[in-house]
Motif scaffolding. Structure first.
Motif, mmCIF file in Angstrom:
data_model
loop_
_atom_site.group_PDB
_atom_site.id
_atom_site.type_symbol
_atom_site.label_atom_id
_atom_site.label_comp_id
_atom_site.label_asym_id
_atom_site.label_seq_id
_atom_site.Cartn_x
_atom_site.Cartn_y
_atom_site.Cartn_z
ATOM 1 N N GLU A 83 5.872 7.968 -1.536
ATOM 2 C CA GLU A 83 4.532 7.696 -0.729
ATOM 3 C C GLU A 83 3.585 7.194 -1.552
ATOM 4 N N ILE A 84 3.540 7.692 -2.760
ATOM 5 C CA ILE A 84 2.468 7.424 -3.951
ATOM 6 C C ILE A 84 2.613 5.809 -4.203
ATOM 7 N N LYS A 85 3.998 5.468 -4.456
ATOM 8 C CA LYS A 85 4.201 4.096 -4.755
ATOM 9 C C LYS A 85 3.970 3.122 -3.713
ATOM 10 N N LYS A 86 3.967 3.471 -2.206
ATOM 11 C CA LYS A 86 3.804 2.756 -1.310
ATOM 12 C C LYS A 86 2.305 2.616 -1.202
ATOM 13 N N ILE A 87 1.378 3.518 -1.558
ATOM 14 C CA ILE A 87 -0.046 3.641 -1.480
ATOM 15 C C ILE A 87 -0.740 2.471 -2.756
ATOM 16 N N ILE A 88 0.091 2.625 -3.584
ATOM 17 C CA ILE A 88 -0.131 1.892 -4.950
ATOM 18 C C ILE A 88 0.024 0.343 -4.551
ATOM 19 N N GLU A 89 1.205 0.030 -3.920
ATOM 20 C CA GLU A 89 1.756 -1.406 -3.464
ATOM 21 C C GLU A 89 0.688 -1.986 -2.342
ATOM 22 N N ASN A 90 0.366 -1.119 -1.280
ATOM 23 C CA ASN A 90 -0.116 -1.479 -0.141
ATOM 24 C C ASN A 90 -1.692 -1.332 -0.253
ATOM 25 N N GLY A 91 -2.203 -0.355 -1.132
ATOM 26 C CA GLY A 91 -3.581 -0.240 -0.936
ATOM 27 C C GLY A 91 -4.053 0.912 0.001
ATOM 28 N N ARG A 92 -5.077 1.243 -0.014
ATOM 29 C CA ARG A 92 -5.572 2.297 1.228
ATOM 30 C C ARG A 92 -6.997 2.487 0.995
ATOM 31 N N GLY A 93 -7.569 2.485 2.170
ATOM 32 C CA GLY A 93 -9.183 2.576 2.280
ATOM 33 C C GLY A 93 -9.752 1.302 1.497
ATOM 34 N N SER A 94 -10.383 1.473 0.546
ATOM 35 C CA SER A 94 -11.010 0.503 -0.253
ATOM 36 C C SER A 94 -10.451 0.052 -1.596
ATOM 37 N N MET A 95 -9.149 0.718 -1.778
ATOM 38 C CA MET A 95 -8.311 0.417 -2.837
ATOM 39 C C MET A 95 -7.431 -0.830 -2.425
ATOM 40 N N PRO A 96 -7.622 -1.820 -3.156
ATOM 41 C CA PRO A 96 -6.967 -3.000 -3.031
ATOM 42 C C PRO A 96 -5.460 -2.841 -3.268
ATOM 43 N N PRO A 97 -4.554 -3.752 -2.547
ATOM 44 C CA PRO A 97 -3.105 -3.738 -2.717
ATOM 45 C C PRO A 97 -2.689 -4.256 -4.173
ATOM 46 N N GLY A 98 -1.660 -3.790 -4.673
ATOM 47 C CA GLY A 98 -0.884 -4.618 -5.990
ATOM 48 C C GLY A 98 -1.717 -4.348 -7.220
ATOM 49 N N ILE A 99 -2.474 -3.451 -7.455
ATOM 50 C CA ILE A 99 -3.382 -3.459 -8.673
ATOM 51 C C ILE A 99 -2.076 -3.165 -9.789
ATOM 52 N N ILE A 100 -1.015 -2.406 -9.541
ATOM 53 C CA ILE A 100 0.004 -2.091 -10.382
ATOM 54 C C ILE A 100 1.265 -2.583 -9.680
ATOM 55 N N LYS A 101 2.109 -3.216 -10.520
ATOM 56 C CA LYS A 101 3.293 -3.691 -9.806
ATOM 57 C C LYS A 101 4.452 -3.226 -10.394
ATOM 58 N N GLY A 102 5.715 -3.762 -9.722
ATOM 59 C CA GLY A 102 6.974 -3.591 -10.310
ATOM 60 C C GLY A 102 7.393 -1.931 -10.957
ATOM 61 N N GLU A 103 7.930 -2.166 -12.162
ATOM 62 C CA GLU A 103 8.159 -1.039 -12.883
ATOM 63 C C GLU A 103 7.095 0.061 -13.418
ATOM 64 N N ASP A 104 5.925 -0.765 -13.619
ATOM 65 C CA ASP A 104 4.802 -0.098 -13.880
ATOM 66 C C ASP A 104 4.304 0.928 -12.711
ATOM 67 N N ALA A 105 4.381 0.360 -11.485
ATOM 68 C CA ALA A 105 4.113 1.087 -10.261
ATOM 69 C C ALA A 105 4.988 2.427 -9.940
ATOM 70 N N ASP A 106 6.325 2.031 -10.368
ATOM 71 C CA ASP A 106 7.243 3.146 -10.309
ATOM 72 C C ASP A 106 7.005 4.332 -11.298
ATOM 73 N N LYS A 107 6.612 3.804 -12.584
ATOM 74 C CA LYS A 107 6.160 5.017 -13.712
ATOM 75 C C LYS A 107 5.006 5.862 -13.336
ATOM 76 N N VAL A 108 4.010 5.060 -12.725
ATOM 77 C CA VAL A 108 2.696 5.602 -12.522
ATOM 78 C C VAL A 108 2.879 6.350 -11.170
ATOM 79 N N ALA A 109 3.710 6.113 -10.115
ATOM 80 C CA ALA A 109 3.820 6.846 -9.020
ATOM 81 C C ALA A 109 4.688 8.231 -9.338
ATOM 82 N N GLU A 110 5.627 8.298 -10.232
ATOM 83 C CA GLU A 110 6.371 9.365 -10.565
ATOM 84 C C GLU A 110 5.557 10.311 -11.476
ATOM 85 N N TRP A 111 4.528 9.790 -12.432
ATOM 86 C CA TRP A 111 3.577 10.501 -12.953
ATOM 87 C C TRP A 111 2.740 11.360 -12.206
#
Length: 110
Positions: free
Chosen positions: A77-105
């Motif tokens: 769910e966190i990875k989807k928020i990172i990829e798609n954005g939410r509210g005023s957060m723009p999508p795709g600030i972090i991509k790929g493997e980096d998004a996976d790492k941050v979502a897990e953390w």
């Protein structure tokens, strides 16, 4: 008038934060694939791309507090928020493997 000024300031801050990431954090992981380094790498990626809105200590600011985000959302769910954005957060600030790492953390923050 104060609301207009605040809106302009917030918009400019978000635009600068979104553009300032550069996604260079993956370059800082030269050959470090150990499990212990994953959390450190994820935190570094977060600091470079997200802390301007979510706070260096995850306490929030322009973006919400993330200190216990793992008790509310799963890694996926966190990875989807990172990829798609939410509210005023723009999508795709972090991509790929980096998004996976941050979502897990972030999912470990409970």
């Amino acid at each position: 008038m104060k609301w207009k000024l605040a809106t302009v300031f917030l918009g400019a801050s978000l635009a600068l934060a979104a553009c300032g990431g550069g996604n260079n954090a993956s370059d800082n992981n030269n050959g470090n694939n150990g499990g212990g380094d994953t959390a450190a790498a994820a935190e570094q990626i977060f600091q470079q791309n997200c802390s301007s809105c979510h706070g260096k200590d995850l306490s929030g600011g322009a973006g919400p507090n993330l200190q216990k985000v793992g008790s509310k959302y799963s890694k996926d769910e966190i990875k989807k928020i990172i990829e798609n954005g939410r509210g005023s957060m723009p999508p795709g600030i972090i991509k790929g493997e980096d998004a996976d790492k941050v979502a897990e953390w972030l999912a470990s923050k409970k």
